[in-house]
Design a protein around this motif. Structure first.
Motif, PDB file in Angstrom:
ATOM      1  N   UNK A 117       0.704  -1.608   0.404  1.00  0.00           N
ATOM      2  CA  UNK A 117       0.324   0.014  -0.319  1.00  0.00           C
ATOM      3  C   UNK A 117       1.077   1.357   0.334  1.00  0.00           C
ATOM      4  N   UNK A 118       2.308   1.342   0.280  1.00  0.00           N
ATOM      5  CA  UNK A 118       2.506   2.547   0.694  1.00  0.00           C
ATOM      6  C   UNK A 118       3.988   2.482  -0.933  1.00  0.00           C
ATOM      7  N   UNK A 119       3.695   1.925  -1.900  1.00  0.00           N
ATOM      8  CA  UNK A 119       4.585   1.741  -2.592  1.00  0.00           C
ATOM      9  C   UNK A 119       4.390   3.118  -3.504  1.00  0.00           C
ATOM     10  N   UNK A 120       3.276   3.443  -3.056  1.00  0.00           N
ATOM     11  CA  UNK A 120       3.318   4.610  -3.814  1.00  0.00           C
ATOM     12  C   UNK A 120       4.437   5.416  -3.839  1.00  0.00           C
ATOM     13  N   UNK A 121       5.472   5.740  -2.752  1.00  0.00           N
ATOM     14  CA  UNK A 121       6.353   6.274  -2.486  1.00  0.00           C
ATOM     15  C   UNK A 121       7.389   6.666  -3.079  1.00  0.00           C
ATOM     16  N   UNK A 122       7.293   4.559  -3.701  1.00  0.00           N
ATOM     17  CA  UNK A 122       8.252   4.309  -4.637  1.00  0.00           C
ATOM     18  C   UNK A 122       7.883   5.209  -6.141  1.00  0.00           C
ATOM     19  N   UNK A 123       6.887   4.182  -6.536  1.00  0.00           N
ATOM     20  CA  UNK A 123       6.276   4.623  -7.638  1.00  0.00           C
ATOM     21  C   UNK A 123       5.434   6.176  -8.057  1.00  0.00           C
TER      22      UNK A 123
END
Length: 441
Positions: A66-72
């Motif tokens: 759910x926190x992958x938006x921090x990378x993407x």
């Protein structure tokens, strides 16, 4: 009169793609390779511990996923600003993303510690498996801030078209992780908690090194390093749709784990190994998607739609080729997996059957991940969230049918293949149009 710019050859485009994709591939593969190593190390403690790792891994996967938006999201934002010629703004946006990562990681870790017994009970596993999962997660929760900082800092570097630095840091820290895990689990006899302790130390070291690289680059370009609440809030708002998109992906995997939990310790343990191998496969296939996020964002920032279309078509082709290749490797190499992850003959037999299904899914997944990366790089998070909801809506009745018929783990992964096909249909439909090609910053 300005002379026309000569059209770039397919070979030139491929070189640009693979200059980013090859280091990204090695970086991505190192992470699931670590998960596979964890499975092998813990699997030899016993089937109960391996099943407990399955639950712990799924829960941590949900939170980090759910926190992958921090990378993407950071990759797309930084790349778009870089393409528009504003390097300082790109770096400033990346620093804001890293600050958000620290805050979010601390909050998630605290909540997980507080609610852990209730969350574990949702999986419906037996008391011994639940105890093993709890033992692992009590330690692993403290590493969430470091994991999220790693995501954000890696996204900054990818947006700057640098996938080599994350590769060096990831491989070094993951090798350290394996050594520490073996030491804590078998040398010091800490059991499953020892594996979590080794991971915690390695993750903290990786986050510190990645942060130092980004901050040094920001200072070199005279970017003021400080806490900017508005910038952090902007980073959070831009990631909302990607969070929803990722929630649908995590829901898909969680549904499979929940159904597998009702198949007994053997079924859940086999699912844990299968899921680890699937994660390895998806990370490998995601290399071209990572390149897509970086180059699509940069060329849209520069306003070059024709190049965006050419890059997209080339990457779709390479995604298909990669999926076929990795699927064949997985099918042929099945005998090598049998005794690596578990001494239990029942687990070994079931795993061999399930991996044939995974191998068949791989070519479709290769195209799905590329299209996902293209649309993330374009900032089309809203559509990705919608597409994810449609795919999960198609998958849920399939998974429930498998559970009601007690069809077993093989058919559960066949149903998951239907989920991948639903994602493929929605993403192909979007990519054929031009509504996602928003140019400029």
């Amino acid at each position: 009169m300005t002379p026309p710019v000569p059209a770039r050859s397919a070979r030139s485009i491929d070189r640009e793609i693979f200059a980013l994709a090859v280091p990204a591939f090695a970086t991505l593969v190192s992470e699931p390779a670590l998960l596979l190593a964890d499975s092998a190390i813990i699997g030899h403690l016993g089937t109960t511990q391996l099943a407990g790792l399955g639950i712990a891994g799924n829960l941590l996967g949900i939170l980090t996923g759910l926190s992958i938006f921090l990378a993407y999201g950071t990759t797309g934002t930084v790349a778009r600003r870089l393409g528009a010629g504003d390097l300082r703004s790109a770096l400033a946006g990346g620093i804001d993303g890293m600050a958000l990562a620290v805050l979010l990681g601390a909050a998630l870790g605290a909540v997980l510690q507080l609610l852990l017994p209730y969350v574990i009970s949702w999986y419906g596993a037996g008391p011994e498996v639940s105890a093993a999962a709890t033992s692992y997660l009590r330690v692993a929760a403290w590493g969430l801030p470091s994991v999220l900082v790693m995501l954000a800092a890696t996204g900054v570097l990818r947006g700057l078209q640098d996938t080599r630095t994350p590769l060096i840091i990831a491989v070094t820290c993951n090798l350290l992780n394996i050594v520490l895990n073996i030491t804590f689990v078998y040398g010091l006899h800490f059991g499953i908690a020892g594996s979590a302790t080794g991971s915690l130390i390695a993750q903290t070291a990786s986050a510190a090194v990645l942060s130092a690289v980004v901050i040094r680059g920001a200072r070199r370009n005279h970017v003021h390093i400080s806490f900017h609440p508005r910038g952090v809030l902007a980073a959070a708002r831009s990631g909302v749709w990607l969070v929803l998109r990722t929630a649908t992906l995590q829901l898909g995997i969680t549904i499979t784990t929940a159904v597998a939990a009702g198949l007994g310790a053997v079924g859940l343990a086999t699912h844990q190994v299968t899921n680890s191998l699937w994660t390895f496969l998806t990370f490998a296939l995601d290399a071209i998607a990572i390149a897509a996020q970086a180059v699509i964002g940069r060329y849209l920032g520069a306003g070059d739609r024709p190049m965006v279309r050419r890059l997209t078509n080339r990457m779709i082709g390479w995604g298909l080729v990669s999926g076929v290749a990795f699927g064949l490797i997985m099918a042929v190499a099945r005998p090598l997996y049998d005794q690596l992850f578990s001494p239990d003959p029942a687990v070994q037999s079931l795993l061999s059957q399930v991996l044939l299904v995974v191998a068949a899914i791989a070519p479709f997944a290769g195209v799905v991940f590329v299209l996902d990366g293209v649309l993330i790089g374009a900032g089309d998070g809203r559509y990705l969230a919608l597409a994810g909801l449609i795919a999960v809506s198609c998958f849920l009745p399939l998974a429930l049918t498998v559970r009601s018929l007690d069809a077993g783990l093989v058919w559960l992964w066949v149903a998951y293949g239907g989920y991948i096909l639903a994602r493929l249909a929605t993403l192909l439909a979007r990519s054929r149009g031009t509504g996602w090609m928003r140019t400029g910053m």
